[in-house]
Design an enzyme around this catalytic site. Structure first.
Site, short mmCIF file in Angstrom:
data_model
loop_
_atom_site.label_atom_id
_atom_site.label_comp_id
_atom_site.label_asym_id
_atom_site.label_seq_id
_atom_site.Cartn_x
_atom_site.Cartn_y
_atom_site.Cartn_z
N GLU A 284 7.92 7.46 -6.92
CA GLU A 284 7.06 7.17 -5.76
C GLU A 284 7.86 7.02 -4.47
O GLU A 284 7.83 5.97 -3.82
CB GLU A 284 6.40 5.82 -6.05
CG GLU A 284 4.92 5.80 -6.02
CD GLU A 284 4.43 4.47 -6.54
OE1 GLU A 284 3.53 4.48 -7.38
OE2 GLU A 284 4.95 3.41 -6.13
N PRO A 285 8.62 8.03 -4.10
CA PRO A 285 9.44 7.86 -2.89
C PRO A 285 8.65 8.01 -1.60
O PRO A 285 7.72 8.83 -1.52
CB PRO A 285 10.44 9.02 -3.01
CG PRO A 285 9.69 10.08 -3.76
CD PRO A 285 8.75 9.36 -4.70
N GLY A 286 8.99 7.23 -0.61
CA GLY A 286 8.45 7.43 0.74
C GLY A 286 9.59 7.89 1.62
O GLY A 286 9.69 9.05 2.02
N ARG A 287 10.51 6.95 1.85
CA ARG A 287 11.63 7.18 2.76
C ARG A 287 12.42 8.47 2.43
O ARG A 287 12.76 9.24 3.30
CB ARG A 287 12.59 5.97 2.65
CG ARG A 287 13.68 5.93 3.67
CD ARG A 287 14.64 4.76 3.37
NE ARG A 287 13.96 3.56 2.96
CZ ARG A 287 13.65 2.55 3.79
NH1 ARG A 287 14.00 2.63 5.05
NH2 ARG A 287 13.03 1.47 3.34
N CYS A 354 9.12 -7.16 26.58
CA CYS A 354 9.58 -8.41 27.17
C CYS A 354 9.98 -9.44 26.12
O CYS A 354 9.36 -10.51 26.00
CB CYS A 354 8.50 -8.96 28.09
SG CYS A 354 8.27 -7.85 29.47
N GLU A 355 10.95 -9.08 25.32
CA GLU A 355 11.53 -10.01 24.36
C GLU A 355 13.00 -9.62 24.21
O GLU A 355 13.31 -8.41 24.19
CB GLU A 355 10.85 -9.89 22.98
CG GLU A 355 9.45 -10.41 22.95
CD GLU A 355 8.92 -10.66 21.54
OE1 GLU A 355 9.71 -10.96 20.63
OE2 GLU A 355 7.70 -10.55 21.38
N TYR A 383 8.79 4.82 8.25
CA TYR A 383 8.49 3.50 8.81
C TYR A 383 8.84 3.46 10.30
O TYR A 383 9.25 2.43 10.82
CB TYR A 383 9.21 2.40 8.01
CG TYR A 383 8.96 2.52 6.53
CD1 TYR A 383 7.72 2.20 5.99
CD2 TYR A 383 9.94 3.02 5.66
CE1 TYR A 383 7.47 2.35 4.63
CE2 TYR A 383 9.69 3.18 4.31
CZ TYR A 383 8.45 2.85 3.80
OH TYR A 383 8.20 3.02 2.46
N1 LLP Z 1 5.77 2.35 -3.93
C1 LLP Z 1 5.34 1.16 -3.53
C2 LLP Z 1 4.36 0.43 -4.34
C3 LLP Z 1 5.80 0.61 -2.32
O1 LLP Z 1 5.38 -0.59 -1.93
C4 LLP Z 1 6.74 1.33 -1.55
C5 LLP Z 1 7.26 0.77 -0.29
C6 LLP Z 1 7.15 2.59 -2.00
C7 LLP Z 1 6.64 3.07 -3.21
C8 LLP Z 1 8.11 3.47 -1.24
O2 LLP Z 1 9.30 2.89 -0.89
P1 LLP Z 1 10.41 3.83 -0.22
O3 LLP Z 1 10.72 4.94 -1.19
O4 LLP Z 1 9.87 4.35 1.04
O5 LLP Z 1 11.57 2.93 0.02
N2 LLP Z 1 9.16 -1.04 6.21
C9 LLP Z 1 10.34 -1.07 5.37
C10 LLP Z 1 10.07 -0.48 3.99
C11 LLP Z 1 8.95 -1.15 3.25
C12 LLP Z 1 8.56 -0.45 1.98
C13 LLP Z 1 7.33 -1.01 1.38
N3 LLP Z 1 6.96 -0.39 0.14
C14 LLP Z 1 11.47 -0.34 6.08
O6 LLP Z 1 11.27 0.14 7.19
O7 LLP Z 1 12.57 -0.27 5.56
#
Ligand code: LLP
Length: 428
Positions: A284-287, A354-355, A383
């Site tokens: 389940e990758p996002g980043r 303004c911070e 993100y």
């Molecule tokens: N699956 C679940 C259930 C999640 O909660 C997340 C991320 C992912 C997959 C994907 O994670 P990734 O592969 O993108 O690392 N805002 C933070 C990251 C928060 C991630 C929250 N959950 C940042 O900017 O580093």
């Protein structure tokens, strides 16, 4: 003259920064700044690199794109067209996924603190829910008995680039501990749920995989117990996301061959040893899929020198990219037209908010910068826009996608009027 090391899709053309074949200064001129620029090609490459690596060791793999990283509809459509599935954490992420062509059977909902009306929405849309608490399952069963249930377990080990991003282990609100997970599966089975999945997500942004390997081991041992004690056969085992990317030039990228041998091959042999049948392996990758596929362009509008520090005041702030302020995250900064110049000064790159916490980069060694220069903030695809806000009543940035060598505006810059859109004024 210096030669800065750049990674795809960044290129140095005679000291000028190009992104996926186009001059970033030209893009800034055409679309104004702050501007997110996204490379379609890089997203496709990231997806295919990961898919090919994992599928080479275990062919029944599905990649669920964790779209919280970037919900631009064109990004979703690109990944949809590659064959990705979707990890959604809110009803609106489900809505955007459906709008981008993901069919309900290709979406898994992993929420926490989920409301009853949200559960009803998911049931009506035919989305599989990944259960995060006994209460959530009990409330879901009052609405309907879904054909498939997945359970998010806490494998007792977490990891992540910052405390806020560790989502397993003793301190976290997420997932069910082993004994509680067994109770949830027993409840679902008694209610005649027919198909099952098991899931973990230990956190976000790890580059070393030791904790992850331990967590996978624990998850599989829990899966074995559920299988042995409740006679449940898993359709899928979801190992979550969290795979880091190098933000700092000294960081190394995730070692995919180590990942496939330590995680995927072991997964395959344990599934066999534990007689778990032939489950799909989900990740389940996002980043990993979108981060380096986008940069944020911002223009220097003020160079300010105090007796103590030198500031570059730019037009993007933590309203545009919150990661540095929120996590102390490092994002590399390049001066778009001075790639071959030596670093001669140390600047703080600060925004218009303004911070005093509105710092995009601190103590950064850069070439001499003048007002009007365009800076590129790298690795902004994950993100970045998705966590941006209208704080200080600043409209959100525009997004441009590079498609086959051409720029396409995929999100318009918000205007003043957009900030008024949902407000009602009361007669005084
Ligand atoms: N699956 C679940 C259930 C999640 O909660 C997340 C991320 C992912 C997959 C994907 O994670 P990734 O592969 O993108 O690392 N805002 C933070 C990251 C928060 C991630 C929250 N959950 C940042 O900017 O580093």
């Amino acid at each position: 003259m210096v030669k800065r090391k750049l990674c795809e899709p960044l290129e140095n053309h005679k000291g000028n920064l190009y992104f996926d074949g186009l001059s970033v200064e030209e893009l800034a001129k055409k679309y104004d700044t702050p501007l997110y620029v996204i490379s379609e090609k890089r997203i496709r490459e990231n997806y295919n690199r990961l898919y090919t690596a994992v599928a080479s060791k275990y062919k029944d793999v599905r990649i669920y794109y964790a779209c919280k990283a970037n919900t631009n509809l064109t990004v979703l459509k690109i990944l949809q067209s590659e064959g990705a599935y979707l990890d959604a954490v809110s009803p609106c992420e489900v809505f955007m996924g459906l709008n981008s062509g993901f069919t309900p059977d290709r979406i898994l909902f992993t929420g926490t603190s989920v409301r009853n009306d949200e559960l009803k929405f998911l049931v009506d849309a035919g989305i599989t829910v990944n259960i995060d608490s006994q209460s959530e399952l009990d409330r879901l069963l009052k609405i309907a008995v879904p054909p498939t249930i997945s359970v998010r377990v806490n494998p007792e080990i977490g990891d992540g680039h910052h405390d806020h991003c560790i989502t397993a282990g003793p301190q976290t609100k997420f997932g069910l501990w082993e004994e509680d997970a067994l109770k949830v599966y027993a409840t679902a089975k008694k209610a005649r749920v027919e198909r099952f999945g098991i899931h973990m997500h230990i956190g976000s942004g790890f580059l070393g995989i030791d904790s992850y390997v331990q967590a996978v081991k624990k998850l599989l041992s829990i899966a074995k117990r559920v299988h042995d004690e409740l006679d449940i056969v898993f359709d899928f085992i979801d190992l979550g996301g969290g795979f880091g990317v190098p933000y700092h030039p000294d960081e190394k990228e995730l070692n995919l061959s180590e990942f496939t041998s330590k995680v995927v091959s072991r997964f395959k042999s344990k599934v066999k040893d534990y007689h778990l049948g032939k489950p799909f392996l989900h990740i389940e990758p996002g980043r990993y899929l979108v981060c380096d596929a986008s940069i944020l362009l911002t223009t220097v509008n003020t160079v300010k020198v105090t007796p103590h520090r030198k500031f570059l005041g730019v037009d993007a702030g933590f309203n545009t990219l919150v990661r540095p302020a929120m996590y102390g995250a490092y994002h590399q900064v390049l001066v778009a037209n001075k790639l071959d110049r030596k670093n001669t000064e140390t600047f703080d790159v600060v925004g218009p908010i303004c911070e005093s916490g509105d710092v995009l980069a601190k103590d950064r060694e850069l070439p001499s910068v003048v007002e009007g220069d365009v800076l590129a903030i790298l690795n902004a695809g994950a993100y970045g826009f998705s966590m941006s806000s209208q704080y200080n009543s600043r409209p959100r940035a525009a997004e441009v996608m590079i498609r086959q060598g051409k720029p396409v505006l995929v999100r318009e810059r918000e205007q003043f009027q957009d900030l008024l859109a949902t407000q009602r004024t009361v007669q005084q």
